[in-house]
Design a protein around this motif. Structure first.
Motif, short mmCIF file in Angstrom:
data_model
loop_
_atom_site.label_atom_id
_atom_site.label_comp_id
_atom_site.label_asym_id
_atom_site.label_seq_id
_atom_site.Cartn_x
_atom_site.Cartn_y
_atom_site.Cartn_z
N TYR A 218 44.47 34.39 40.09
CA TYR A 218 44.63 35.77 39.49
C TYR A 218 44.28 36.81 40.40
N SER A 219 44.94 38.06 40.07
CA SER A 219 44.56 38.92 40.92
C SER A 219 44.02 40.16 39.97
N LEU A 220 43.20 40.95 40.46
CA LEU A 220 42.86 42.24 39.37
C LEU A 220 42.81 43.51 40.36
N GLU A 221 43.25 44.58 39.72
CA GLU A 221 43.15 45.91 40.62
C GLU A 221 42.77 46.88 39.59
N HIS A 222 41.98 47.80 40.12
CA HIS A 222 41.65 48.73 39.21
C HIS A 222 40.74 49.89 40.23
N PRO B 92 23.77 40.29 48.67
CA PRO B 92 24.02 39.88 50.08
C PRO B 92 25.24 40.66 50.31
N VAL B 93 25.08 41.30 51.50
CA VAL B 93 26.22 42.39 52.21
C VAL B 93 27.42 41.55 52.54
N THR B 94 28.51 41.50 51.87
CA THR B 94 29.67 40.59 52.06
C THR B 94 30.98 41.62 52.79
N PRO B 95 31.59 40.88 53.81
CA PRO B 95 32.53 41.76 54.48
C PRO B 95 33.85 41.93 53.48
N GLN B 96 34.67 42.65 53.71
CA GLN B 96 36.09 43.08 53.03
C GLN B 96 36.69 41.59 52.90
N GLY B 97 37.18 41.45 51.66
CA GLY B 97 37.85 40.17 51.35
C GLY B 97 36.92 38.76 51.30
N GLY B 98 35.86 38.96 51.42
CA GLY B 98 34.81 37.88 51.46
C GLY B 98 34.72 37.54 50.09
N SER B 99 33.97 36.20 49.86
CA SER B 99 33.93 35.69 48.49
C SER B 99 32.29 35.87 48.15
N ILE B 100 32.14 35.90 46.57
CA ILE B 100 30.84 36.11 46.37
C ILE B 100 30.67 34.78 45.51
N VAL B 101 31.19 33.72 45.67
CA VAL B 101 30.87 32.51 45.01
C VAL B 101 30.04 31.71 46.22
N ARG B 102 28.85 31.61 45.78
CA ARG B 102 27.76 31.04 46.63
C ARG B 102 27.54 29.89 46.50
N SER B 103 27.72 29.13 45.60
CA SER B 103 27.46 27.57 44.96
C SER B 103 28.50 27.13 44.13
N PRO B 104 28.83 25.96 43.99
CA PRO B 104 29.92 25.20 43.18
C PRO B 104 29.89 26.03 41.99
N THR B 105 31.19 26.60 41.69
CA THR B 105 31.18 27.37 40.24
C THR B 105 32.62 27.18 39.62
N PRO B 106 32.73 26.75 38.49
CA PRO B 106 34.04 26.46 37.93
C PRO B 106 34.76 28.07 37.68
N GLY B 107 35.86 27.87 37.63
CA GLY B 107 36.69 28.91 37.23
C GLY B 107 38.08 29.07 38.35
N ASP B 108 38.88 29.58 37.66
CA ASP B 108 40.11 30.09 38.42
C ASP B 108 39.77 31.09 39.47
N PRO B 109 40.15 31.12 40.84
CA PRO B 109 39.95 32.24 41.55
C PRO B 109 40.72 33.30 41.42
N VAL B 110 40.11 34.32 41.51
CA VAL B 110 40.48 35.75 41.29
C VAL B 110 40.13 36.80 42.73
N PHE B 111 41.06 37.33 42.96
CA PHE B 111 41.15 38.39 43.96
C PHE B 111 41.31 39.59 43.47
N VAL B 112 39.84 40.40 43.82
CA VAL B 112 39.95 41.76 43.09
C VAL B 112 39.88 42.75 44.24
N THR B 113 40.87 43.73 43.86
CA THR B 113 40.93 45.11 44.78
C THR B 113 40.67 46.35 43.84
N ALA B 114 39.33 46.92 44.13
CA ALA B 114 39.21 48.22 43.47
C ALA B 114 39.09 49.35 44.53
N TRP B 115 39.39 50.50 44.01
CA TRP B 115 39.84 51.71 44.81
C TRP B 115 38.74 52.58 44.23
#
Length: 319
Positions: free
Chosen positions: A276-280, A111-134
């Protein structure tokens, strides 16, 4: 040619290969014949072992379905996939390459997703992660308007195509880089997971006394006309299986650092507690921008399959 001995046999096959009009195919076939014949001679392969090998190859094909690719799994477990990637990417670069394995779980049509949008599309366990990729080119310049497909397994160790309990395309999304060559998205922290061992790949791993774990990672597919299409995997630095990845995919350039945040406001106000945050940064260069055929095309049905984890034995121990 009427065959009188082993040497005659190999020469006869190679002579027929020489009839192949396409020069590259002729080269590949000739090399394959020489190496296969030498393998048989070197190992003194028995007839029973030959039948067993043929059975393994046939079974890998029979087990490949719309939601599972045993052939790609086998190539990864023997290091062939990683070798092809390293051979074809990062030549002459002291830091290696940010290209990596495609893996057996890429699906087209995320699915095409806007910048900053979530790819979690159903209840899914786990700590939130905000990813930034260049996305950068070989000179370090941003690559805008690149299409970036992302996907990963859940914290339970399942890709959505394996798991009927997850929504279709859960933990998958497609983004487009901005003017700075950047994409941002939200997901949950993935975990390592065991590859399926119900087929010939599992038998091979058991015979070697290996575990079947992949370290936690997020997949990236980076595509822009004029640039070589790049598949990549960003691995988690805190995973215990980085050194013994069953698919031999971990490279130094792709070990990512998840920064943990406690009692700090998250980018999204609904997040409470740890996140969490993740940058790469990824580097792409000019080349073939074609997309390969996806190894899977659909989603599994029926009950969620059980995950089998194999223990790694000490060297010298009988598996």
């Amino acid at each position: 040619m009427i065959v009188e001995n082993q040497t005659d046999l190999t020469l006869a096959v190679l002579a027929e290969v020489e009839r192949t009009p396409d020069p590259r195919l002729r080269q590949l076939l000739a090399s394959a014949v020489r190496h296969l014949h030498e393998f048989v001679r070197e190992t003194e392969l028995t007839e029973a072992e030959f039948r067993q090998i043929c059975g393994v190859i046939a079974k890998a094909g029979q087990l490949t379905t719309a939601s599972h690719n045993e052939v790609v799994l086998a190539a990864g477990s023997l290091g062939v996939s990683a070798l092809v990637c390293l051979l074809n990417n990062g030549k002459g670069k002291p830091d290696g390459t940010t290209a990596n394995l495609m893996g057996p779980f890429w699906r087209k049509g995320s699915p095409v997703t806007p910048q900053g949008g979530s790819i979690v599309r159903s209840p899914t366990p786990g700590d939130p992660v905000f990813v930034t990729a260049w996305i950068r080119d070989n000179e370090g310049r941003p690559v805008p308007e690149a299409e970036v497909d992302v996907w990963h397994a859940s914290a339970d160790g399942y890709y959505e195509n394996q798991d009927p309990e997850q929504a279709d395309m859960n933990l998958r999304g497609k983004f487009r880089t901005d003017a700075d060559g950047c994409v941002r998205f939200r997901t949950v922290k993935p975990s390592g997971y065991p590859i399926p061992v119900g087929g010939p790949v599992g038998a091979l791993i058991r015979a070697q006394g290996r575990h079947n774990m992949r370290p936690a990672h997020i997949h990236f597919l980076i595509h822009k006309p004029g640039y070589k299409t790049q598949f990549s995997q960003l691995y988690s630095s805190d995973d215990p299986h980085l050194e013994t990845d069953v698919q031999f995919g971990v490279t130094r350039a792709l070990v990512g650092d998840y920064a943990v945040h406690e009692n700090v406001p998250a980018p999204d106000a609904d997040v409470q507690g740890r996140w969490y945050s993740l940058e790469h940064s990824f580097v792409i260069g000019p080349g073939d921008d074609a997309l390969p055929p996806p190894p899977i095309t659909g989603k599994a049905e029926g009950p969620r399959p059980s995950l089998v984890v194999l223990e790694r034995t000490k060297q010298g121990e009988t598996p």
